[in-house]
Every structure is written in structure tokens, then in C-alpha cells.
Design a protein around this motif. Structure first.
Motif, PDB file in Angstrom:
ATOM      1  N   THR A 166      27.528  -3.978   8.841  1.00 16.28           N
ATOM      2  CA  THR A 166      26.799  -5.219   9.019  1.00 16.28           C
ATOM      3  C   THR A 166      26.136  -5.579   7.687  1.00 16.28           C
ATOM      4  O   THR A 166      25.930  -4.710   6.829  1.00 16.28           O
ATOM      5  CB  THR A 166      25.714  -5.080  10.090  1.00 16.28           C
ATOM      6  N   PRO A 167      25.781  -6.853   7.490  1.00 13.91           N
ATOM      7  CA  PRO A 167      25.040  -7.217   6.274  1.00 13.91           C
ATOM      8  C   PRO A 167      23.751  -6.413   6.117  1.00 13.91           C
ATOM      9  O   PRO A 167      23.375  -6.050   5.005  1.00 13.91           O
ATOM     10  CB  PRO A 167      24.761  -8.710   6.480  1.00 13.91           C
ATOM     11  N   ALA A 168      23.084  -6.127   7.239  1.00  9.68           N
ATOM     12  CA  ALA A 168      21.852  -5.339   7.174  1.00  9.68           C
ATOM     13  C   ALA A 168      22.125  -3.939   6.649  1.00  9.68           C
ATOM     14  O   ALA A 168      21.305  -3.350   5.924  1.00  9.68           O
ATOM     15  CB  ALA A 168      21.198  -5.267   8.550  1.00  9.68           C
ATOM     16  N   GLY A 197      42.423  -3.598   8.801  1.00  7.82           N
ATOM     17  CA  GLY A 197      41.082  -3.652   9.363  1.00  7.82           C
ATOM     18  C   GLY A 197      40.020  -3.769   8.290  1.00  7.82           C
ATOM     19  O   GLY A 197      40.290  -4.140   7.140  1.00  7.82           O
ATOM     20  N   ALA A 198      38.785  -3.471   8.667  1.00 13.16           N
ATOM     21  CA  ALA A 198      37.639  -3.635   7.770  1.00 13.16           C
ATOM     22  C   ALA A 198      37.748  -2.749   6.535  1.00 13.16           C
ATOM     23  O   ALA A 198      38.208  -1.609   6.615  1.00 13.16           O
ATOM     24  CB  ALA A 198      36.349  -3.317   8.522  1.00 13.16           C
ATOM     25  N   LEU A 199      37.327  -3.263   5.392  1.00 13.11           N
ATOM     26  CA  LEU A 199      37.329  -2.470   4.167  1.00 13.11           C
ATOM     27  C   LEU A 199      36.187  -1.457   4.185  1.00 13.11           C
ATOM     28  O   LEU A 199      36.399  -0.259   4.007  1.00 13.11           O
ATOM     29  CB  LEU A 199      37.199  -3.392   2.947  1.00 13.11           C
ATOM     30  N   PHE A 200      34.980  -1.930   4.414  1.00 16.49           N
ATOM     31  CA  PHE A 200      33.816  -1.043   4.443  1.00 16.49           C
ATOM     32  C   PHE A 200      33.384  -0.794   5.886  1.00 16.49           C
ATOM     33  O   PHE A 200      33.094  -1.736   6.620  1.00 16.49           O
ATOM     34  CB  PHE A 200      32.671  -1.644   3.628  1.00 16.49           C
ATOM     35  N   LEU A 260      30.391  -8.967   1.445  1.00 17.14           N
ATOM     36  CA  LEU A 260      30.828  -7.576   1.357  1.00 17.14           C
ATOM     37  C   LEU A 260      31.148  -7.010   2.733  1.00 17.14           C
ATOM     38  O   LEU A 260      32.176  -6.351   2.934  1.00 17.14           O
ATOM     39  CB  LEU A 260      29.729  -6.728   0.711  1.00 17.14           C
ATOM     40  N   ALA A 261      30.259  -7.267   3.695  1.00 18.77           N
ATOM     41  CA  ALA A 261      30.437  -6.723   5.039  1.00 18.77           C
ATOM     42  C   ALA A 261      31.663  -7.300   5.730  1.00 18.77           C
ATOM     43  O   ALA A 261      32.291  -6.626   6.557  1.00 18.77           O
ATOM     44  CB  ALA A 261      29.193  -6.991   5.880  1.00 18.77           C
ATOM     45  N   ALA A 262      32.026  -8.533   5.402  1.00 18.23           N
ATOM     46  CA  ALA A 262      33.122  -9.214   6.093  1.00 18.23           C
ATOM     47  C   ALA A 262      34.503  -8.901   5.525  1.00 18.23           C
ATOM     48  O   ALA A 262      35.523  -9.279   6.120  1.00 18.23           O
ATOM     49  CB  ALA A 262      32.891 -10.728   6.058  1.00 18.23           C
TER      50      ALA A 262
END
Length: 280
Positions: free
Chosen positions: A203-205, A177-180, A108-110
Motif C-alpha cells: 500500500t502507499p502507506a 502481478g505486483a512488483l512490490f 510505486l505501490a501500484a
């Protein structure tokens, strides 16, 4: 055999299992037999598995009814510059996409905007890298439209992309760019990454914290829930609703039948349950 013995008390059993598999594959690629198939090595491995206690407690799965409860407590109506609205729109999209796609928090983060493509049937999500994709081959996941608009991951992602583009004031042709992305309490979207100008991503965290925070806001004890609750919830709910094990594994990209079957069996505990035929 010596490697397994030395690291048995240093590494988690899952980590040691992955390394054991990689060692075997490396030998095979060089034209040598896999040492993991040696009877003595297999006996040592079986002993390690028997003697190694499970570390930690698996996070509780979020069923669809649980997810609906989380979503109902997320404020996302109003102008995107109002406090909490943009954040709510983002979190709705993240939770629904993670659930429907059986996505890991790292996946999700990526995600980048270009990784999510529109399709007449819903969305096609490209997973560029994942925990079990050692060669980086990537894979695609289909996200269909939901029958309930308020629980539709496709509509939620569409709304988030539109809200993000409007908030940033970016034209459609320059939107990438990044989605989230991180959003502070004032509604400011995360600054570009240092050095390359690309938009920062969660980040995943942070994905884990979002799940916990939204559980708490909905009155659900966050202690037993985390990002993996979305992925395990997918498998559990889909299995309970009659999805075939092979279909659950394919969609969730599980390679281990043992791991996937744990979720499947939990979801089918009351499906054709023999205890229901006792006449009680």
C-alpha cells in the motif's frame, strides 16, 4: 466564488486549488467561460491563499549521499530464505527506483511486473495512473544504469525480480502481478488478493513506513522523512548537479512550475551563489 468561500476552512489549500481547476475545465468543456477567470473570483482566491496558513511541514529531501547511507545499512547479502535478506533486496529496489524515477508512493505501490521493461539503456517504467494524470493517459519514465553498481536502480530491480521469482518458485513465463509485495518477518511473501488470485501489493502507506524504517536503521531521524523524500530528493539533487529545470519537471512529471521550482531552487542555493564572490 461561494464554493471557494464555503470550503476555504474545510479543505487543504492544495485540494481546493485542484477542485478550482477542475471546475474551470468542466465549464470550458461545456462551452462556457471558466468562472475561475472572473475578476471577483480571482480576488477571493487570492484572499484565501493569503489568509490560509501552510498545513504541515514539507518532508526533508533525501540527497544521494543520504540514500547511500540508507542502502549501506540494509542487509541483503546471503540466501533469500535468511531472515531479512529478501526484505532488504525488496527495499533496496524500492528506494532506488523511487528515487531515480521521482515516483510518488502511490505510483510505486501500484507498479506491476509488466510495467517495468528492460531496455539496453536501463529500464522503462510505465506509470499507469498518477495524482496529476486525471485522464489516466499514463506515461513512461526512463531509468538509466548508474555509474556506481551499489547505487544502480536497474541492478537493484533486476535482483529483486530474480529473488522474488525464486522465492515463489514461479517460472519466468508465469511471472506476473505486483512488483512490490508485502513480506513478513519470516520472509513469507504476501498472499494473493481475495477473489481474483492476483498477488497482493504494497500500500502507499507501507511505502512511507519503509522509508522511515530504513532512515531509522541508518541512524537518520525518521521524523522529517517519508516517501515524498525520494521524489523531492530527486529534484533537489538533480538541480544541484546542474539538471535543467525543464528536464527535472519532465522526468518528475510536474505540471506546476511553482511546485517544481521550489525543489529546483533549494537544490541550486549554492550553485553560482553570489555570496561566494564576496572575497570572504
Amino acid at each position: 466564488m461561494a464554493y471557494l468561500s464555503v470550503h476555504a476552512n474545510r479543505l487543504a489549500i492544495a485540494t481546493l486549488s485542484r477542485r478550482r481547476t477542475v471546475i474551470g475545465l468542466a465549464h470550458q468543456r461545456q462551452g462556457y467561460p471558466s468562472p475561475t477567470e472572473d475578476p471577483a473570483v480571482r480576488e477571493v482566491w487570492a484572499g484565501i491563499r493569503r489568509s490560509t496558513p501552510a498545513r504541515g511541514k514539507a518532508k526533508t529531501a533525501l540527497w544521494t549521499s543520504d540514500l547511500a547511507r540508507l542502502l549501506a545499512a540494509i542487509p541483503c547479502d546471503g540466501a533469500i530464505d535468511e531472515p531479512g535478506v529478501l526484505l532488504g533486496i525488496r527495499d533496496r529496489a524500492l528506494l532506488l527506483l523511487g528515487y531515480a524515477g521521482a515516483l510518488r508512493r502511490s505510483e510505486l505501490a501500484a507498479l506491476d511486473l509488466e510495467d517495468v521493461r528492460d531496455d539496453p539503456r536501463g529500464l522503462i517504467v510505465l506509470i499507469r495512473t498518477s495524482k496529476t494524470d486525471q485522464e489516466g493517459a499514463g506515461g513512461e519514465v526512463g531509468i538509466p544504469f548508474a555509474s556506481q553498481p551499489e547505487l544502480c536502480p536497474v541492478h537493484a530491480v533486476d535482483r529483486w525480480r530474480d529473488a522474488l521469482r525464486q522465492r515463489l518458485g514461479i517460472l519466468e513465463e508465469h511471472f506476473d502481478g505486483a512488483l512490490f509485495r508485502p513480506i513478513d518477518r519470516h520472509g513469507r511473501v504476501g498472499a494473493p488478493r481475495a477473489g481474483n488470485g492476483a498477488a497482493s501489493q504494497l500500500t502507499p502507506a507501507a511505502v512511507r513506513l519503509i522509508v522511515k524504517r530504513r532512515c531509522a536503521a541508518a541512524g537518520i531521524d525518521p521524523k522529517d522523512y517519508a516517501a515524498h523524500s525520494l521524489r523531492s530528493g530527486f529534484a533537489t539533487q538533480a538541480s544541484a548537479n546542474g539538471a535543467a529545470e525543464r528536464d527535472v519537471m519532465r522526468h518528475g512529471r510536474w505540471r506546476s512550475v511553482t511546485v517544481a521550482r521550489g525543489y529546483v531552487q533549494r537544490g541550486t542555493l549554492f550553485t553560482d551563489n553570489a555570496a561566494g564572490r564576496l572575497g570572504l
